[in-house]
Design an enzyme around this catalytic site. Structure first.
Site, short mmCIF file in Angstrom:
data_model
loop_
_atom_site.label_atom_id
_atom_site.label_comp_id
_atom_site.label_asym_id
_atom_site.label_seq_id
_atom_site.Cartn_x
_atom_site.Cartn_y
_atom_site.Cartn_z
CB SER A 189 -8.36 0.94 5.67
OG SER A 189 -9.12 2.11 5.51
CE LYS A 247 -3.82 2.08 2.68
NZ LYS A 247 -4.69 1.94 3.86
CB SER A 266 -8.00 3.86 2.88
OG SER A 266 -7.19 3.22 3.85
#
Ligand code: GLN
Length: 484
Positions: free
Chosen positions: A173, A74, A149
């Site tokens: 997330s 990420k 997210s």
């Protein structure tokens, strides 16, 4: 080959049936052919150099179980070799002088980095539509959001662009995008995984974790990710453990707590049906169901949306165009430079949170909002403690609906916040939580959109959660389905 799980790829690497270089090339090709906008930064040369090093280790016989297995991070984890943007224009050109601890640990285990994954700006969002670099598409239905997210991470694993990814979970997330994309993800107990080099959003909540196809894969990754880090002041000092040591334990006698607050009016029928079917499966495995109550569930939304923005407003003050980040080209004086840089660098949702956070922390409002929220946060943790006297694990939906359409809620922040209702309380309490694929719903469009079952455990019960998920994955195949 790309359908294989991390554990399967590991076995093929160890037995020399495939090389790290072959795997790296395979996934790099898949990434360049994909249209999901899941990857932000890819550097084939760097990836292939890491793969060559992994192959050398495999040949020399000093490889570990993860050596040569590809992974993607990420874009909230900083990396030396690749840009680290946190999905923000503010860090659009930022390259870190060091690797995040998580990145370093996985690299030390011999994993090969495929690139950096799109995410909501500074991890603020539930649909990955807040990224400066554009929304990510859900591989199951290109008109749906992937969740957020960590939307890029979830979409990339689901589309088999990588066998594994890192994610971060501040209020859901990891779990929610895993649910929306039909993959498995776990957020460990707060403090287990180092936050060093994880671009901070809300420091008392932020926690990194793995996202992959199976519970077993997540356990293998956790084994390498977890550990004390003196560079993170909230890192926990604990004995190392093998998170997969309980995988094959029977679930006979397991008490599953089902919170009645997770099955109220707001829960979509298709999700409810899939969760009930999963609970039936668990009964067949020898578990029993206990109705429990988590009475503060509804309050988790206002509490989280006071505390997280408060911490964000403080954490994001470093992005001023001087110490870090984008600097406006034109300004009149110093103050104007700060204002112009932050105005240009941050997106709407980030600005909204900075303003909310500064407000609830300001003199006169601190007691009314921030302090109250902290008190309720404590009560939420107490509710869980009471629940865990009655059950061994808590189960329910990850989210009230399947993935919604791209654009459907992009102008409505509150609609996004409400969709976090089942994940926020776990984060506020610092407990480990997991998402496991358990079926499909229809969404509004009659398409097939995955449903995630949430597993919440007591502190440090990750190995038990992985066992509970793994046993389910031995008798179901939802986690092996892929959108192709
Ligand atoms: N959806 C939540 C938010 O927008 C959670 C985000 C996260 O866990 N990083 O803040």
């Amino acid at each position: 080959m790309h359908q294989k799980t991390l554990a399967q790829l590991s076995a093929l690497l160890q037995s020399k049936q495939v090389s790290a270089t072959e795997l790296a090339r395979l996934y790099l090709d898949r990434i360049s052919a994909s249209n999901l906008n899941a990857f932000l930064h890819v550097d084939p040369e760097l990836t292939l150099a890491q793969a060559a090093a992994a192959d050398a280790r495999l040949a020399a016989g000093n490889a570990g179980v993860l050596t040569g297995v590809p992974i993607a991070h990420k874009d909230i984890f900083v990396t030396r070799g690749l840009r680290s943007t946190a999905g923000s224009r503010m860090l659009g050109n930022y390259t870190s002088p060091f690797d995040a601890t998580v990145v370093e640990k996985l690299a030390a285990a011999g994993m090969v980095t495929l690139g950096k994954l799109n995410c909501d700006e500074f991890a603020m969002g539930s649909a990955n539509e807040n990224s400066y670099f554009g929304a990510v598409k859900n591989p199951w239905d290109l008109s749906a959001v992937p969740g957020g997210s960590s939307g890029g991470s979830a979409a990339a694993v689901a589309a088999r662009l990588t066998p594994a990814a890192t994610g971060t979970d501040t209020g859901g997330s990891i779990r929610q995008p895993a649910a929306f994309c039909g993959i498995t993800g776990i957020k460990p107990t707060y403090g287990s995984v180092s936050r060093y080099g994880m671009i901070a959003f809300a420091s008392s909540l932020d926690q990194g974790g793995p996202m992959a196809q199976t519970a077993e894969d997540c356990g293998l990754l956790l084994n390498a990710m977890v550990g004390f880090d003196e560079k993170d002041s909230t890192s926990l000092e604990r004995k190392p453990e093998d998170f997969n040591r309980l995988l094959n334990q029977s679930l006979q006698g397991l008490r599953i707590g089902v919170p009645k607050e997770f099955f109220g009016e707001g829960l979509a029928d298709d999700v409810k049906q899939a969760i009930h079917a999963a609970l039936e499966e668990y009964k067949k495995l020898g578990a029993s169901i206990v109705e429990i109550s988590l009475p503060k569930t509804e309050l988790s939304i206002p509490v989280y949306y006071v505390i997280a923005p408060a911490e964000a407003s403080s954490n994001l003050s470093r992005f001023d165009g001087v110490r870090y980040g984008h600097r406006a080209a034109e300004y009149t004086d110093l103050n104007d430079m700060y204002t112009a840089s932050r105005t240009e660098g941050f997106g709407d949702e980030v600005k909204r949170r900075i303003m909310t956070g500064a407000y609830v922390l300001s003199h006169g409002y601190y007691d009314a909002y921030y302090l109250q929220a902290q008190k309720i946060r404590r009560l939420i943790a107490k509710d869980f403690a009471a629940a865990f006297t009655q059950c061994d694990v808590i189960m329910g939906p990850v989210a009230p609906s399947v993935a919604w359409d791209l654009g459907a809620k992009s102008d409505d922040p509150v609609a996004n916040y409400l969709a976090d209702i089942f994940t926020l309380s776990t984060s506020l309490a610092g407990l480990p939580g997991m998402s496991v694929p358990c079926g499909f719903g229809q969404g509004e469009k009659n398409s097939r959109r995955p449903v995630g079952l949430q597993l919440i455990g007591n502190y440090f019960e990750e190995a038990r959660l992985l066992n509970i998920a793994h046993q389910y994955q031995q008798v179901t195949d939802w986690h092996l389905r892929s959108p192709e």
